[in-house]
Design a protein around this motif. Structure first.
Motif, PDB file in Angstrom:
ATOM      1  N   SER A   1      14.756  26.183 -26.776  1.00 30.80           N
ATOM      2  CA  SER A   1      14.601  24.754 -27.074  1.00 30.80           C
ATOM      3  C   SER A   1      14.655  23.893 -25.812  1.00 30.80           C
ATOM      4  CB  SER A   1      15.664  24.293 -28.067  1.00 30.80           C
ATOM      5  OG  SER A   1      16.950  24.405 -27.482  1.00 30.80           O
ATOM      6  N   ARG A   2      15.282  24.396 -24.763  1.00 30.04           N
ATOM      7  CA  ARG A   2      15.405  23.638 -23.509  1.00 30.04           C
ATOM      8  C   ARG A   2      14.116  23.619 -22.696  1.00 30.04           C
ATOM      9  NH1 ARG A   2      19.275  20.257 -24.439  1.00 30.04           N
ATOM     10  NH2 ARG A   2      21.179  21.297 -25.076  1.00 30.04           N
ATOM     11  N   LEU A   3      13.157  24.437 -23.074  1.00 33.55           N
ATOM     12  CA  LEU A   3      11.888  24.453 -22.344  1.00 33.55           C
ATOM     13  C   LEU A   3      11.060  23.194 -22.594  1.00 33.55           C
ATOM     14  CD1 LEU A   3      10.880  28.189 -22.803  1.00 33.55           C
ATOM     15  CD2 LEU A   3      11.704  27.078 -20.717  1.00 33.55           C
ATOM     16  N   ASP A   4      11.443  22.405 -23.594  1.00 34.93           N
ATOM     17  CA  ASP A   4      10.745  21.148 -23.895  1.00 34.93           C
ATOM     18  C   ASP A   4      11.429  19.943 -23.267  1.00 34.93           C
ATOM     19  OD1 ASP A   4       8.812  22.414 -25.474  1.00 34.93           O
ATOM     20  OD2 ASP A   4      10.130  22.371 -27.232  1.00 34.93           O
ATOM     21  N   ASP A   5      12.488  20.157 -22.514  1.00 34.43           N
ATOM     22  CA  ASP A   5      13.240  19.063 -21.907  1.00 34.43           C
ATOM     23  C   ASP A   5      12.348  18.303 -20.917  1.00 34.43           C
ATOM     24  OD1 ASP A   5      16.405  18.373 -21.726  1.00 34.43           O
ATOM     25  OD2 ASP A   5      15.354  17.850 -19.863  1.00 34.43           O
ATOM     26  N   PRO A   6      12.478  16.976 -20.835  1.00 35.97           N
ATOM     27  CA  PRO A   6      11.642  16.206 -19.908  1.00 35.97           C
ATOM     28  C   PRO A   6      12.026  16.373 -18.432  1.00 35.97           C
ATOM     29  CG  PRO A   6      13.145  14.753 -21.087  1.00 35.97           C
ATOM     30  CD  PRO A   6      13.298  16.118 -21.689  1.00 35.97           C
ATOM     31  N   ARG A   7      13.202  16.912 -18.155  1.00 31.98           N
ATOM     32  CA  ARG A   7      13.650  17.084 -16.766  1.00 31.98           C
ATOM     33  C   ARG A   7      13.099  18.395 -16.208  1.00 31.98           C
ATOM     34  NH1 ARG A   7      19.518  15.668 -18.930  1.00 31.98           N
ATOM     35  NH2 ARG A   7      18.593  16.983 -20.533  1.00 31.98           N
ATOM     36  N   TRP A   8      12.213  18.283 -15.206  1.00 38.10           N
ATOM     37  CA  TRP A   8      11.548  19.466 -14.645  1.00 38.10           C
ATOM     38  C   TRP A   8      12.544  20.490 -14.121  1.00 38.10           C
ATOM     39  CZ3 TRP A   8      12.344  21.146  -9.764  1.00 38.10           C
ATOM     40  CH2 TRP A   8      12.886  20.235  -8.851  1.00 38.10           C
ATOM     41  N   TYR A   9      13.609  20.020 -13.471  1.00 42.39           N
ATOM     42  CA  TYR A   9      14.555  20.946 -12.856  1.00 42.39           C
ATOM     43  C   TYR A   9      15.303  21.759 -13.901  1.00 42.39           C
ATOM     44  CZ  TYR A   9      17.797  17.112 -13.830  1.00 42.39           C
ATOM     45  OH  TYR A   9      18.511  16.115 -14.449  1.00 42.39           O
ATOM     46  N   LEU A  10      15.569  21.160 -15.044  1.00 41.90           N
ATOM     47  CA  LEU A  10      16.238  21.899 -16.113  1.00 41.90           C
ATOM     48  C   LEU A  10      15.303  22.975 -16.668  1.00 41.90           C
ATOM     49  CD1 LEU A  10      18.699  22.292 -17.945  1.00 41.90           C
ATOM     50  CD2 LEU A  10      17.675  20.651 -19.514  1.00 41.90           C
ATOM     51  N   VAL A  11      14.054  22.602 -16.877  1.00 39.94           N
ATOM     52  CA  VAL A  11      13.070  23.563 -17.386  1.00 39.94           C
ATOM     53  C   VAL A  11      12.907  24.708 -16.385  1.00 39.94           C
ATOM     54  CG1 VAL A  11      10.671  23.876 -18.112  1.00 39.94           C
ATOM     55  CG2 VAL A  11      11.902  21.792 -18.744  1.00 39.94           C
ATOM     56  N   ARG A  12      12.822  24.380 -15.103  1.00 38.96           N
ATOM     57  CA  ARG A  12      12.683  25.416 -14.072  1.00 38.96           C
ATOM     58  C   ARG A  12      13.878  26.373 -14.109  1.00 38.96           C
ATOM     59  NH1 ARG A  12      13.632  23.546  -8.287  1.00 38.96           N
ATOM     60  NH2 ARG A  12      15.720  23.704  -9.151  1.00 38.96           N
ATOM     61  N   ASN A  13      15.082  25.834 -14.218  1.00 37.69           N
ATOM     62  CA  ASN A  13      16.282  26.672 -14.261  1.00 37.69           C
ATOM     63  C   ASN A  13      16.304  27.561 -15.505  1.00 37.69           C
ATOM     64  OD1 ASN A  13      17.169  25.623 -11.834  1.00 37.69           O
ATOM     65  ND2 ASN A  13      18.499  24.115 -12.776  1.00 37.69           N
ATOM     66  N   VAL A  14      15.894  27.015 -16.631  1.00 40.80           N
ATOM     67  CA  VAL A  14      15.871  27.796 -17.870  1.00 40.80           C
ATOM     68  C   VAL A  14      14.838  28.918 -17.761  1.00 40.80           C
ATOM     69  CG1 VAL A  14      15.327  27.712 -20.341  1.00 40.80           C
ATOM     70  CG2 VAL A  14      16.791  25.960 -19.332  1.00 40.80           C
ATOM     71  N   VAL A  15      13.700  28.636 -17.138  1.00 36.29           N
ATOM     72  CA  VAL A  15      12.679  29.674 -16.936  1.00 36.29           C
ATOM     73  C   VAL A  15      13.268  30.819 -16.116  1.00 36.29           C
ATOM     74  CG1 VAL A  15      10.498  30.181 -15.748  1.00 36.29           C
ATOM     75  CG2 VAL A  15      10.677  28.175 -17.232  1.00 36.29           C
ATOM     76  N   GLY A  16      13.994  30.497 -15.064  1.00 33.41           N
ATOM     77  CA  GLY A  16      14.646  31.525 -14.256  1.00 33.41           C
ATOM     78  C   GLY A  16      15.655  32.336 -15.045  1.00 33.41           C
ATOM     79  N   ILE A  17      16.420  31.665 -15.889  1.00 31.51           N
ATOM     80  CA  ILE A  17      17.394  32.355 -16.740  1.00 31.51           C
ATOM     81  C   ILE A  17      16.676  33.308 -17.695  1.00 31.51           C
ATOM     82  CG2 ILE A  17      19.056  32.015 -18.621  1.00 31.51           C
ATOM     83  CD1 ILE A  17      19.876  29.372 -17.171  1.00 31.51           C
ATOM     84  N   LEU A  18      15.574  32.840 -18.276  1.00 28.01           N
ATOM     85  CA  LEU A  18      14.818  33.696 -19.192  1.00 28.01           C
ATOM     86  C   LEU A  18      14.314  34.955 -18.488  1.00 28.01           C
ATOM     87  CD1 LEU A  18      12.818  31.018 -21.204  1.00 28.01           C
ATOM     88  CD2 LEU A  18      14.703  32.440 -22.036  1.00 28.01           C
ATOM     89  N   GLY A  19      13.907  34.795 -17.241  1.00 31.21           N
ATOM     90  CA  GLY A  19      13.472  35.966 -16.471  1.00 31.21           C
ATOM     91  C   GLY A  19      14.594  36.943 -16.241  1.00 31.21           C
ATOM     92  N   ASP A  20      15.776  36.429 -15.966  1.00 33.21           N
ATOM     93  CA  ASP A  20      16.927  37.306 -15.738  1.00 33.21           C
ATOM     94  C   ASP A  20      17.379  38.000 -17.019  1.00 33.21           C
ATOM     95  OD1 ASP A  20      17.025  36.879 -13.027  1.00 33.21           O
ATOM     96  OD2 ASP A  20      18.446  35.225 -13.171  1.00 33.21           O
ATOM     97  N   ILE A  21      17.221  37.313 -18.128  1.00 37.00           N
ATOM     98  CA  ILE A  21      17.572  37.932 -19.411  1.00 37.00           C
ATOM     99  C   ILE A  21      16.583  39.054 -19.717  1.00 37.00           C
ATOM    100  CG2 ILE A  21      17.688  37.547 -21.911  1.00 37.00           C
ATOM    101  CD1 ILE A  21      18.755  34.711 -21.256  1.00 37.00           C
ATOM    102  N   GLY A  22      15.302  38.813 -19.433  1.00 39.43           N
ATOM    103  CA  GLY A  22      14.291  39.847 -19.588  1.00 39.43           C
ATOM    104  C   GLY A  22      13.848  40.127 -21.009  1.00 39.43           C
TER     105      GLY A  22
END
Length: 192
Positions: A30-51
């Motif tokens: 749900s955080r991938l829709d956040d308007p703050r680019w930096y939050l979305v970028r961080n969540v994308v990185g977390i998703l990659g680490d989760i795999g």
């Protein structure tokens, strides 16, 4: 994470969230829709680490985010999945309007080291097919990536780039010839 001002604290929170999220990416989607680019970028990185491969459809949506920093992170993250779908999305990023995203896609393809990636990198080095109008910086990165891979198939391409001359001198710009010469060092053959 969204409200934390300190970069140091955000980095620690990201590490904690990665550990907490191992195995399931659902709480982060749900955080991938956040308007703050930096939050979305961080969540994308977390998703990659989760795999979690279930995140790929969501990452496809985020791959067209308005901020190129997010799109670059998506491409880097896709490398961690190393699946045909992830590779296809990385290849699509080669056509991104941002050169930084294109360069990240080239590096990601080199990391994957697949046959398709090698073919595309060779096409970029030759400026053939869809890559006839490739920016110099992206082509340089493709040449250097071929050298890092140590692709023996690239020897003839490098050789032509370095030595080909026209009526007025070298056909290729100095930056491209220098990248090809540097990339030759990665090929461990007597000819190189």
């Amino acid at each position: 994470l969204a409200e934390e001002e300190s970069r140091t604290h955000r980095a620690r929170l990201i590490m904690l969230l990665k550990e907490m999220g191992k195995g399931s990416s659902v709480p982060f989607m749900s955080r991938l829709d956040d308007p703050r680019w930096y939050l979305v970028r961080n969540v994308v990185g977390i998703l990659g680490d989760i795999g979690d491969a279930a995140a790929l459809p969501q990452l496809r949506k985020v791959a067209s985010h308005h901020d190129p920093r997010v799109r670059r992170e998506v491409v880097r993250t896709l490398t961690r999945f190393a699946s045909p779908d992830a590779e296809e999305m990385i290849i699509e990023a080669l056509a991104d309007e941002d050169r930084g995203v294109q360069i990240t896609a080239v590096n990601s393809l080199a990391t994957l080291k697949g046959e398709r990636a090698l073919t595309l990198l060779l096409d970029m080095a030759r400026k053939s097919g869809d890559f006839q109008t490739l920016p110099v910086e992206v082509r340089q990165e493709a040449l250097l990536s071929l050298g890092k891979i140590g692709a023996a198939a690239a020897f003839s391409v490098f050789s032509q780039i370095i030595s080909r001359k026209g009526f007025l001198g070298h056909v290729e710009p100095t930056e491209i010839r220098a990248a090809a010469a540097k990339a030759l060092g990665g090929i461990k053959t007597p000819e190189a």
